[in-house]
Motif scaffolding. Sequence first.
Motif, PDB file in Angstrom:
ATOM      1  N   HIS A 114       0.750  -1.334   0.095  1.00  0.00           N
ATOM      2  CA  HIS A 114      -0.054  -0.074  -0.031  1.00  0.00           C
ATOM      3  C   HIS A 114       0.595   1.284   0.107  1.00  0.00           C
ATOM      4  CE1 HIS A 114      -4.032   1.468   0.146  1.00  0.00           C
ATOM      5  NE2 HIS A 114      -3.541   2.252   0.972  1.00  0.00           N
ATOM      6  N   MET A 168      -8.015   2.470  -3.080  1.00  0.00           N
ATOM      7  CA  MET A 168      -9.404   2.116  -2.319  1.00  0.00           C
ATOM      8  C   MET A 168      -9.273   0.694  -2.170  1.00  0.00           C
ATOM      9  SD  MET A 168     -12.586   1.422  -2.837  1.00  0.00           S
ATOM     10  CE  MET A 168     -13.042   1.893  -4.636  1.00  0.00           C
ATOM     11  N   GLN A 171      -7.160  -1.314  -0.189  1.00  0.00           N
ATOM     12  CA  GLN A 171      -7.342  -1.133   1.058  1.00  0.00           C
ATOM     13  C   GLN A 171      -8.290  -1.881   1.692  1.00  0.00           C
ATOM     14  OE1 GLN A 171      -6.068   0.539   3.471  1.00  0.00           O
ATOM     15  NE2 GLN A 171      -7.458   0.805   4.950  1.00  0.00           N
ATOM     16  N   SER A 172      -9.326  -2.260   0.681  1.00  0.00           N
ATOM     17  CA  SER A 172     -10.528  -2.917   1.417  1.00  0.00           C
ATOM     18  C   SER A 172     -10.236  -4.635   1.128  1.00  0.00           C
ATOM     19  CB  SER A 172     -11.616  -2.711   0.351  1.00  0.00           C
ATOM     20  OG  SER A 172     -11.519  -2.863  -1.089  1.00  0.00           O
ATOM     21  N   GLU A 176      -5.932  -9.124   6.070  1.00  0.00           N
ATOM     22  CA  GLU A 176      -6.487  -9.624   7.071  1.00  0.00           C
ATOM     23  C   GLU A 176      -8.083  -9.223   7.341  1.00  0.00           C
ATOM     24  OE1 GLU A 176      -4.407  -7.398   9.998  1.00  0.00           O
ATOM     25  OE2 GLU A 176      -5.102  -5.320   9.214  1.00  0.00           O
ATOM     26  N   LEU A 177      -8.386  -8.568   6.093  1.00  0.00           N
ATOM     27  CA  LEU A 177      -9.767  -8.326   6.030  1.00  0.00           C
ATOM     28  C   LEU A 177     -10.711  -9.376   5.600  1.00  0.00           C
ATOM     29  CD1 LEU A 177      -9.700  -4.636   4.439  1.00  0.00           C
ATOM     30  CD2 LEU A 177      -9.742  -5.346   6.547  1.00  0.00           C
ATOM     31  N   GLN A 178     -11.615  -9.769   6.400  1.00  0.00           N
ATOM     32  CA  GLN A 178     -12.463 -10.725   6.180  1.00  0.00           C
ATOM     33  C   GLN A 178     -13.428 -10.506   5.047  1.00  0.00           C
ATOM     34  OE1 GLN A 178     -12.335  -9.815   9.362  1.00  0.00           O
ATOM     35  NE2 GLN A 178     -10.459 -10.881   9.458  1.00  0.00           N
ATOM     36  N   THR A 179     -14.075  -9.342   4.936  1.00  0.00           N
ATOM     37  CA  THR A 179     -14.960  -8.814   4.159  1.00  0.00           C
ATOM     38  C   THR A 179     -14.560  -7.577   3.712  1.00  0.00           C
ATOM     39  OG1 THR A 179     -16.296  -7.938   5.849  1.00  0.00           O
ATOM     40  CG2 THR A 179     -16.903 -10.258   5.263  1.00  0.00           C
ATOM     41  N   PRO A 181     -15.322  -4.242   3.583  1.00  0.00           N
ATOM     42  CA  PRO A 181     -16.530  -3.414   4.244  1.00  0.00           C
ATOM     43  C   PRO A 181     -16.561  -2.090   3.788  1.00  0.00           C
ATOM     44  CG  PRO A 181     -14.609  -3.956   5.858  1.00  0.00           C
ATOM     45  CD  PRO A 181     -14.340  -4.131   4.643  1.00  0.00           C
ATOM     46  N   VAL A 313     -17.971 -14.996   7.767  1.00  0.00           N
ATOM     47  CA  VAL A 313     -16.909 -15.975   7.891  1.00  0.00           C
ATOM     48  C   VAL A 313     -17.604 -17.063   8.859  1.00  0.00           C
ATOM     49  CG1 VAL A 313     -14.581 -16.623   8.995  1.00  0.00           C
ATOM     50  CG2 VAL A 313     -15.078 -14.489   7.891  1.00  0.00           C
ATOM     51  N   PRO A 314     -17.520 -18.376   8.540  1.00  0.00           N
ATOM     52  CA  PRO A 314     -18.008 -19.355   9.346  1.00  0.00           C
ATOM     53  C   PRO A 314     -17.528 -19.268  10.871  1.00  0.00           C
ATOM     54  CG  PRO A 314     -16.902 -20.411   7.402  1.00  0.00           C
ATOM     55  CD  PRO A 314     -16.570 -19.077   7.202  1.00  0.00           C
ATOM     56  N   GLU A 316     -18.852 -17.090  12.642  1.00  0.00           N
ATOM     57  CA  GLU A 316     -19.020 -15.643  13.093  1.00  0.00           C
ATOM     58  C   GLU A 316     -20.314 -15.049  12.546  1.00  0.00           C
ATOM     59  OE1 GLU A 316     -16.899 -12.466  10.663  1.00  0.00           O
ATOM     60  OE2 GLU A 316     -16.048 -11.799  12.640  1.00  0.00           O
TER      61      GLU A 316
END
Lengths: 433, 395
Positions: A114, A168, A171-172, A176-179, A181, A313-314, A316
């Motif tokens: 990044h 952008m 970043q998304s 480590e981002l699961q979705t 957002p 995520v399963p 969660e």
Amino acid sequence: MINRQRAKVLILLSACIAYSSLMSLVLNSFDIVGDNASAVWRWPVFCFGLIVMVSVRLRLRQRGAIIAAAGAIGLSMLGWLWLRTGFSGQELVLSGFGVSFLMARAINADQWNHDWLQQLFWRGLGLLVAFVALGPVMTRGALEEASFIQLFVAQALGFVAACLFAMMLDQSNQAELQTPPMLGWSSLFTVLIIGIPLLLFGLVDGQRSLVGLIFSTFIDGLVLIVGGISVGLSWLVGWLIPSFKPNQRPPEQLVMPEAVDPSTLKPEETSKISSLLGDMLTISVALIGVLMICWLIYLVLRWLREIETRAAVPGEAVVEQSIWSFDSLREQILERFRRKKPWKFGADDPQRQKVRRVYTKFLELGEDHGQPRGKHQTAHEYGRGYAQRQPNSEPAIDELTAIYTQARYATELDPAALERAEQALKNIQKNQP
Amino acid sequence: MKGRRAGLFCLVLLLIIGLLTDVILLPLVCMLGIMALAAVELWEWRMFAHVEYQRELGHTHLFPDSTTSLSLTLSNRKFLPLPFVNVHDLVPVGIQIEQIETQPAASPNYRILARAFGLSSYQQVTRQYTIRCPQRGLHRFGPANLSASDPLGLSMSRATINDIDRLIVYPRLLKDLELGMPLRELLGTIRASQRLLTDPVVPIGIRDYTQSDPLKSIHWTATARRGQLQTRIYEPVTALTVMCIVDIETIVPAYLGVNKFQGERLISMAATVCSALHKAGHAVGLWSNAALVEGNTAVHLPPSRSLKQASAILEVLAQMSLYSRLEIAKFIGREQSRLPLGATVLLISVVDTPAHRSALTRLREYGYAPVWLYLGEHAPKVAGIKLIHSYQREP
């Protein structure tokens, strides 16, 4: 689904188009091309680099990047030697170097992060500003044709915009981002950042439609890339089959029809039926165009909705709820107001009042940085908590807390307390990450 | 930040120059940069204002292998949305979050639960997980590190939430097979012989009449049958007072380390015995030379028959580390004056040293009824001391 890899492809594509635009501008400004069709040979190399870059980017790292870059440079040099007699090979070499450089930077996965993307954005923006501001002076009037500058600036703007979008998206799509957002919201924000200046400029400038210009230059670039691929293929076929002669057809001379002055036409010469049909055709085309735009918007919205409502995520469970209420807003405003009421205490002593205002600013600073003071906390407790978070500011926090306590409770206040408090607050602000 | 502000200043200057002169497109380019920088500044300024992070556990006390819920709630009480908030919350290694992968942390006792949130204006997002607690102990959750960025990721702000949540996982209560002896044997062994007060409603036998017996306790039917005065024997109503002393040392000398298996078994055995004694209606207390996970106080729970005593004992046992603060003989010698008169002293230990034996002998001499629940491999023999041996080999 847009992911990190596709964001890379987007940024690289934009970079290549911007780069090719720069090359065209520079070469045309020095009048190297002239009538020569060297641009036909520029695109095969360009496309070769692009295809190699995109195809091997995922598999090669440092060593692969070097090999690929060296291969592209070598090919460019060979092409230059081979074509030197008949064509202008400088352009080819420059293209090869440029693509190789981009490729080497892009393929190396270690360098793709990044921060690098940010640097690319800011440096690209800086270069663009410098070029726009100083370009006419530096080229000493060589760039008299406004279309060249417009073309370059539009493509460079497109490159910067692509950088913003890529940042952008990157970043998304952090690992480590699961979705992803707020992807839709962030996209809208990015579009606004790009669109508002263009809109304002369009309003001020009146005539130009820069959005359309950027779009058309991107399309032009894509058309050129596709054309380059076809030329490259034809060159390959020509190399394999000597009897095949690619690109030997001379360029067609476009003959523009003579313009007819509408005022010379008589009304009886136009048919009413044809006029009606023409109007209907125009309306139909406009309707189809509007429907297509609506359909595209619907597709984009549905795509964003699918991304944001993707199954979690399963293991969660995610619960989202709105906490908006007028009461909370009112409470926030009142809370802000309550923080600013030191004049109620010690109104007879302006020195104490000022010290408390400084301390209030300190509280606001903490609140803005995720460290609000709880109602149960004393000044010293709050100061200790804040100092744990910012060990560098601990002396300043201690000093400010001590001065505030003195101003609040002691019978006498140190005459230099206000200056010390202000200095302590400045130190805390300076050390704020 | 300084570089960014300098860049913003330069861009504003160029924008003014571009507007005043006739340089094409310069204002547009400057405006693009200014908008991006202004957005970054705005987010950086108000990033964590009115942002709250809460961690909530479904239960605060659990038995091993139980499950409960863990909720992470992030709320944003302002108009400015937070597109990307990464939460790194520390969770103890003794806790398993079902179907969720955690990352290693700097401390070996913790793992990082990394989650991402996206919050729009006045929105609250709660993420719920199921956690399993296989290990005894006092498990601490937190602190949490929050890092948030603007939509373009050009700036990053960080905040630390120092709130700590605690989850106590009780020791495992052993079953008869794991105990290595019937629990009833243990309870029967340490039953007191003295009966100061009796329950006249529940006779449990007869004996010969003595002059001190009240006349109302004479069993006339039995007297007629046997031809001499017989007196009823009633159920004693005064339960035992048992002081359970846990010697946490598993290896002698202590500086050689600890045997984790035997230490955990020792604590589980203590928990099982104390629970059973409390359930049987006895007043149970707990002493130990173990160090607690939090705090440096000695384990000193006076005997009580109250309903909360069982959970208090289990809580203390859950918080015990496997390291001793003091040798058990010295500990008993120091605390002996606090022992209730006539109490049964139950020493639970894994190791056997002369100091243990002398301490127990001394207790017997002072009139207490010592019982030694020995969990080591070879059962010692001490004259006048009731010894119960239970050993389980480490798997």
